[in-house]
Design a protein around this motif. Structure first.
Motif, PDB file in Angstrom:
ATOM      1  N   ILE A  38     -42.303  34.693  17.995  1.00 38.49           N
ATOM      2  CA  ILE A  38     -41.443  34.662  19.168  1.00 38.49           C
ATOM      3  C   ILE A  38     -40.008  34.599  18.652  1.00 38.49           C
ATOM      4  CG2 ILE A  38     -41.573  32.147  19.437  1.00 38.49           C
ATOM      5  CD1 ILE A  38     -41.635  32.701  22.539  1.00 38.49           C
ATOM      6  N   LEU A  39     -39.127  35.324  19.299  1.00 40.60           N
ATOM      7  CA  LEU A  39     -37.729  35.373  18.897  1.00 40.60           C
ATOM      8  C   LEU A  39     -36.888  34.908  20.070  1.00 40.60           C
ATOM      9  CD1 LEU A  39     -35.809  36.428  16.556  1.00 40.60           C
ATOM     10  CD2 LEU A  39     -35.470  38.401  18.056  1.00 40.60           C
ATOM     11  N   SER A  40     -36.159  33.822  19.838  1.00 41.10           N
ATOM     12  CA  SER A  40     -35.337  33.247  20.903  1.00 41.10           C
ATOM     13  C   SER A  40     -33.858  33.454  20.618  1.00 41.10           C
ATOM     14  CB  SER A  40     -35.625  31.746  21.020  1.00 41.10           C
ATOM     15  OG  SER A  40     -35.134  31.074  19.867  1.00 41.10           O
ATOM     16  N   GLU A  41     -33.048  33.178  21.630  1.00 38.80           N
ATOM     17  CA  GLU A  41     -31.595  33.215  21.459  1.00 38.80           C
ATOM     18  C   GLU A  41     -31.197  32.321  20.292  1.00 38.80           C
ATOM     19  OE1 GLU A  41     -30.230  33.467  26.117  1.00 38.80           O
ATOM     20  OE2 GLU A  41     -31.129  31.606  25.347  1.00 38.80           O
ATOM     21  N   ARG A  42     -31.820  31.174  20.204  1.00 41.95           N
ATOM     22  CA  ARG A  42     -31.523  30.210  19.141  1.00 41.95           C
ATOM     23  C   ARG A  42     -31.800  30.822  17.769  1.00 41.95           C
ATOM     24  NH1 ARG A  42     -34.623  24.686  19.892  1.00 41.95           N
ATOM     25  NH2 ARG A  42     -33.712  24.996  21.938  1.00 41.95           N
ATOM     26  N   ASP A  43     -32.906  31.589  17.646  1.00 41.11           N
ATOM     27  CA  ASP A  43     -33.233  32.249  16.375  1.00 41.11           C
ATOM     28  C   ASP A  43     -32.153  33.266  15.998  1.00 41.11           C
ATOM     29  OD1 ASP A  43     -35.722  30.900  16.066  1.00 41.11           O
ATOM     30  OD2 ASP A  43     -36.711  32.392  17.344  1.00 41.11           O
ATOM     31  N   ALA A  68     -36.430  42.019  13.391  1.00 37.74           N
ATOM     32  CA  ALA A  68     -36.592  40.775  14.147  1.00 37.74           C
ATOM     33  C   ALA A  68     -37.618  39.862  13.478  1.00 37.74           C
ATOM     34  CB  ALA A  68     -37.012  41.081  15.583  1.00 37.74           C
ATOM     35  N   ALA A  69     -38.636  40.459  12.860  1.00 38.80           N
ATOM     36  CA  ALA A  69     -39.683  39.680  12.200  1.00 38.80           C
ATOM     37  C   ALA A  69     -39.124  38.784  11.100  1.00 38.80           C
ATOM     38  CB  ALA A  69     -40.748  40.598  11.623  1.00 38.80           C
ATOM     39  N   SER A  70     -37.971  39.149  10.545  1.00 36.60           N
ATOM     40  CA  SER A  70     -37.355  38.336   9.495  1.00 36.60           C
ATOM     41  C   SER A  70     -36.868  36.996  10.010  1.00 36.60           C
ATOM     42  CB  SER A  70     -36.159  39.080   8.877  1.00 36.60           C
ATOM     43  OG  SER A  70     -36.565  40.294   8.323  1.00 36.60           O
ATOM     44  N   PHE A  71     -36.632  36.903  11.318  1.00 34.39           N
ATOM     45  CA  PHE A  71     -36.025  35.705  11.889  1.00 34.39           C
ATOM     46  C   PHE A  71     -36.848  35.051  12.996  1.00 34.39           C
ATOM     47  CE2 PHE A  71     -32.687  38.579  10.388  1.00 34.39           C
ATOM     48  CZ  PHE A  71     -32.154  37.789   9.378  1.00 34.39           C
ATOM     49  N   MET A  72     -37.939  35.659  13.371  1.00 32.87           N
ATOM     50  CA  MET A  72     -38.749  35.114  14.468  1.00 32.87           C
ATOM     51  C   MET A  72     -39.427  33.818  14.034  1.00 32.87           C
ATOM     52  SD  MET A  72     -42.016  37.664  14.403  1.00 32.87           S
ATOM     53  CE  MET A  72     -43.199  37.634  13.051  1.00 32.87           C
ATOM     54  N   THR A  73     -39.821  33.040  14.996  1.00 38.22           N
ATOM     55  CA  THR A  73     -40.636  31.861  14.749  1.00 38.22           C
ATOM     56  C   THR A  73     -42.075  32.343  14.642  1.00 38.22           C
ATOM     57  OG1 THR A  73     -39.109  30.448  15.979  1.00 38.22           O
ATOM     58  CG2 THR A  73     -41.370  29.632  15.696  1.00 38.22           C
ATOM     59  N   ARG A  74     -42.673  32.129  13.487  1.00 41.36           N
ATOM     60  CA  ARG A  74     -44.029  32.639  13.246  1.00 41.36           C
ATOM     61  C   ARG A  74     -45.112  31.712  13.777  1.00 41.36           C
ATOM     62  NH1 ARG A  74     -44.031  37.011  10.052  1.00 41.36           N
ATOM     63  NH2 ARG A  74     -42.090  37.497   8.981  1.00 41.36           N
ATOM     64  N   ARG A  75     -44.843  30.411  13.769  1.00 42.10           N
ATOM     65  CA  ARG A  75     -45.837  29.448  14.265  1.00 42.10           C
ATOM     66  C   ARG A  75     -45.637  29.321  15.772  1.00 42.10           C
ATOM     67  NH1 ARG A  75     -47.048  24.134  15.345  1.00 42.10           N
ATOM     68  NH2 ARG A  75     -44.928  23.339  15.225  1.00 42.10           N
ATOM     69  N   ILE A 127     -38.431  45.998  15.136  1.00 39.78           N
ATOM     70  CA  ILE A 127     -37.228  46.221  15.930  1.00 39.78           C
ATOM     71  C   ILE A 127     -36.083  45.445  15.268  1.00 39.78           C
ATOM     72  CG2 ILE A 127     -37.661  44.282  17.492  1.00 39.78           C
ATOM     73  CD1 ILE A 127     -36.552  45.974  19.775  1.00 39.78           C
ATOM     74  N   SER A 128     -34.877  45.988  15.336  1.00 39.12           N
ATOM     75  CA  SER A 128     -33.755  45.271  14.720  1.00 39.12           C
ATOM     76  C   SER A 128     -33.398  44.043  15.546  1.00 39.12           C
ATOM     77  CB  SER A 128     -32.530  46.183  14.597  1.00 39.12           C
ATOM     78  OG  SER A 128     -31.927  46.380  15.864  1.00 39.12           O
ATOM     79  N   LEU A 129     -32.779  43.087  14.881  1.00 40.43           N
ATOM     80  CA  LEU A 129     -32.349  41.875  15.571  1.00 40.43           C
ATOM     81  C   LEU A 129     -31.375  42.231  16.690  1.00 40.43           C
ATOM     82  CD1 LEU A 129     -32.911  38.840  15.337  1.00 40.43           C
ATOM     83  CD2 LEU A 129     -30.826  38.651  13.965  1.00 40.43           C
ATOM     84  N   LYS A 130     -30.533  43.223  16.444  1.00 39.06           N
ATOM     85  CA  LYS A 130     -29.581  43.664  17.475  1.00 39.06           C
ATOM     86  C   LYS A 130     -30.320  44.217  18.684  1.00 39.06           C
ATOM     87  CE  LYS A 130     -25.752  46.715  18.512  1.00 39.06           C
ATOM     88  NZ  LYS A 130     -24.878  47.789  18.068  1.00 39.06           N
ATOM     89  N   GLU A 131     -31.328  45.071  18.460  1.00 41.13           N
ATOM     90  CA  GLU A 131     -32.106  45.628  19.568  1.00 41.13           C
ATOM     91  C   GLU A 131     -32.813  44.529  20.351  1.00 41.13           C
ATOM     92  OE1 GLU A 131     -33.686  49.960  18.236  1.00 41.13           O
ATOM     93  OE2 GLU A 131     -34.184  48.303  16.871  1.00 41.13           O
ATOM     94  N   ALA A 132     -33.311  43.529  19.652  1.00 37.22           N
ATOM     95  CA  ALA A 132     -33.963  42.394  20.319  1.00 37.22           C
ATOM     96  C   ALA A 132     -32.949  41.640  21.170  1.00 37.22           C
ATOM     97  CB  ALA A 132     -34.605  41.477  19.293  1.00 37.22           C
ATOM     98  N   ALA A 133     -31.736  41.436  20.635  1.00 42.24           N
ATOM     99  CA  ALA A 133     -30.682  40.745  21.385  1.00 42.24           C
ATOM    100  C   ALA A 133     -30.304  41.531  22.632  1.00 42.24           C
ATOM    101  CB  ALA A 133     -29.458  40.520  20.499  1.00 42.24           C
TER     102      ALA A 133
END
Length: 142
Positions: free
Chosen positions: A49-54, A71-78, A21-27
Protein backbone atom coordinates in the motif's frame (compact mmCIF):
# COMPACT_ATOMS: atom_id res chain seq x y z
CA UNK A 1 -21.62 -1.72 12.50
CA UNK A 2 -19.23 -3.95 10.62
CA UNK A 3 -16.96 -3.49 7.61
CA UNK A 4 -19.52 -5.14 5.28
CA UNK A 5 -22.07 -2.42 6.14
CA UNK A 6 -19.46 0.31 5.64
CA UNK A 7 -18.51 -1.05 2.23
CA UNK A 8 -22.18 -1.37 1.24
CA UNK A 9 -22.72 2.30 2.18
CA UNK A 10 -19.57 3.82 0.70
CA UNK A 11 -18.97 1.44 -2.20
CA UNK A 12 -16.32 -1.15 -2.88
CA UNK A 13 -14.25 0.75 -5.45
CA UNK A 14 -10.54 0.68 -4.66
CA UNK A 15 -7.91 2.65 -6.55
CA UNK A 16 -5.06 0.27 -7.33
CA UNK A 17 -1.73 0.62 -9.12
CA UNK A 18 0.86 -1.78 -10.47
CA UNK A 19 4.17 -2.04 -8.57
CA UNK A 20 6.15 -0.60 -11.47
CA UNK A 21 4.14 2.63 -11.74
CA UNK A 22 6.32 5.63 -10.94
CA UNK A 23 5.98 7.36 -7.60
CA UNK A 24 4.93 10.49 -9.50
CA UNK A 25 2.16 8.61 -11.35
CA UNK A 26 0.96 7.18 -8.03
CA UNK A 27 0.92 10.69 -6.52
CA UNK A 28 -1.09 11.97 -9.50
CA UNK A 29 -3.57 9.12 -8.98
CA UNK A 30 -3.97 10.07 -5.31
CA UNK A 31 -4.59 13.70 -6.26
CA UNK A 32 -7.03 12.86 -9.08
CA UNK A 33 -9.10 10.57 -6.89
CA UNK A 34 -8.74 12.77 -3.79
CA UNK A 35 -7.63 9.82 -1.67
CA UNK A 36 -4.81 9.17 0.79
CA UNK A 37 -3.55 5.76 -0.34
CA UNK A 38 -3.51 3.35 -3.27
CA UNK A 39 -3.25 -0.40 -3.02
CA UNK A 40 -0.39 -1.86 -5.05
CA UNK A 41 -1.65 -4.99 -6.79
CA UNK A 42 -0.03 -7.53 -9.10
CA UNK A 43 -1.78 -10.62 -10.48
CA UNK A 44 -4.84 -9.73 -8.37
CA UNK A 45 -2.78 -10.01 -5.17
CA UNK A 46 -2.01 -7.18 -2.75
CA UNK A 47 1.71 -6.41 -2.89
CA UNK A 48 1.65 -3.31 -0.72
CA UNK A 49 0.00 0.00 0.00
CA UNK A 50 1.33 3.44 -0.87
CA UNK A 51 0.15 6.40 1.16
CA UNK A 52 0.71 10.14 1.04
CA UNK A 53 2.99 9.64 4.03
CA UNK A 54 5.11 7.12 2.05
CA UNK A 55 5.48 9.61 -0.82
CA UNK A 56 6.50 12.48 1.47
CA UNK A 57 9.00 10.21 3.22
CA UNK A 58 10.47 9.06 -0.13
CA UNK A 59 10.98 12.62 -1.37
CA UNK A 60 12.40 13.72 1.99
CA UNK A 61 14.88 10.82 2.02
CA UNK A 62 15.79 10.52 -1.67
CA UNK A 63 15.03 13.94 -3.14
CA UNK A 64 12.94 14.76 -6.16
CA UNK A 65 14.49 11.84 -8.08
CA UNK A 66 12.37 9.49 -5.98
CA UNK A 67 9.37 10.51 -8.10
CA UNK A 68 10.83 8.66 -11.10
CA UNK A 69 11.40 5.42 -9.21
CA UNK A 70 8.81 2.60 -8.97
CA UNK A 71 6.12 2.93 -6.33
CA UNK A 72 7.10 -0.55 -5.12
CA UNK A 73 10.38 0.94 -3.88
CA UNK A 74 8.53 3.01 -1.30
CA UNK A 75 5.27 1.18 -0.58
CA UNK A 76 4.51 -0.41 2.75
CA UNK A 77 4.94 -4.12 2.10
CA UNK A 78 3.49 -5.43 5.37
CA UNK A 79 -0.14 -4.71 4.63
CA UNK A 80 -2.62 -5.17 7.45
CA UNK A 81 -6.01 -6.13 6.03
CA UNK A 82 -9.41 -6.64 7.57
CA UNK A 83 -12.40 -8.81 6.70
CA UNK A 84 -16.01 -7.90 6.01
CA UNK A 85 -17.07 -9.26 9.40
CA UNK A 86 -14.73 -7.02 11.45
CA UNK A 87 -16.68 -4.51 13.51
CA UNK A 88 -15.98 -0.80 13.98
CA UNK A 89 -14.31 -1.26 17.36
CA UNK A 90 -11.97 -3.97 16.04
CA UNK A 91 -11.08 -1.80 13.07
CA UNK A 92 -10.39 1.27 15.25
CA UNK A 93 -8.16 -0.83 17.50
CA UNK A 94 -6.30 -2.27 14.51
CA UNK A 95 -5.74 1.18 12.96
CA UNK A 96 -4.62 2.68 16.26
CA UNK A 97 -2.27 -0.15 17.21
CA UNK A 98 -0.70 -0.44 13.76
CA UNK A 99 -0.76 3.33 13.11
CA UNK A 100 -2.43 2.96 9.69
CA UNK A 101 -5.06 5.29 8.25
CA UNK A 102 -6.09 2.92 5.42
CA UNK A 103 -6.92 -0.76 5.68
CA UNK A 104 -7.69 -2.86 2.60
CA UNK A 105 -10.59 -5.27 2.97
CA UNK A 106 -9.87 -8.82 1.85
CA UNK A 107 -12.27 -11.72 1.50
CA UNK A 108 -11.18 -15.15 0.25
CA UNK A 109 -7.83 -13.67 -0.82
CA UNK A 110 -9.51 -10.98 -2.96
CA UNK A 111 -9.41 -7.22 -2.47
CA UNK A 112 -13.05 -6.20 -1.95
CA UNK A 113 -12.72 -2.67 -0.59
CA UNK A 114 -10.73 -0.26 1.51
CA UNK A 115 -11.61 1.53 4.73
CA UNK A 116 -10.03 4.78 5.86
CA UNK A 117 -9.89 6.24 9.34
CA UNK A 118 -12.33 8.88 8.08
CA UNK A 119 -14.83 6.15 7.15
CA UNK A 120 -14.52 4.61 10.61
CA UNK A 121 -14.87 7.92 12.45
CA UNK A 122 -17.89 8.90 10.32
CA UNK A 123 -19.64 5.60 11.10
CA UNK A 124 -18.74 5.73 14.79
CA UNK A 125 -20.13 9.27 15.11
CA UNK A 126 -23.35 8.11 13.43
CA UNK A 127 -23.58 5.19 15.88
CA UNK A 128 -23.12 7.49 18.89
CA UNK A 129 -25.75 9.89 17.55
CA UNK A 130 -28.23 7.02 17.05
CA UNK A 131 -27.57 5.77 20.58
CA UNK A 132 -28.06 9.28 22.02
CA UNK A 133 -31.33 9.68 20.10
CA UNK A 134 -32.57 6.31 21.38
CA UNK A 135 -31.80 7.34 24.95
CA UNK A 136 -33.57 10.69 24.41
CA UNK A 137 -36.63 8.90 23.06
CA UNK A 138 -36.65 6.48 25.98
CA UNK A 139 -36.35 9.27 28.56
CA UNK A 140 -38.99 11.42 26.88
CA UNK A 141 -41.53 8.67 26.26
CA UNK A 142 -40.52 6.08 28.85
Amino acid sequence: MNVRQMIEEKGSAVVTCAPDISLKEAAVSLAQHRIGAVVIVENERIQGILSERDIVSAVASHGIGALDRPAASFMTRRVITCRLDHNTDELMEMMTNERFRHVPVEEDGRLVGIVSIGDVVKRRIAEVQREAESIREYVMHG
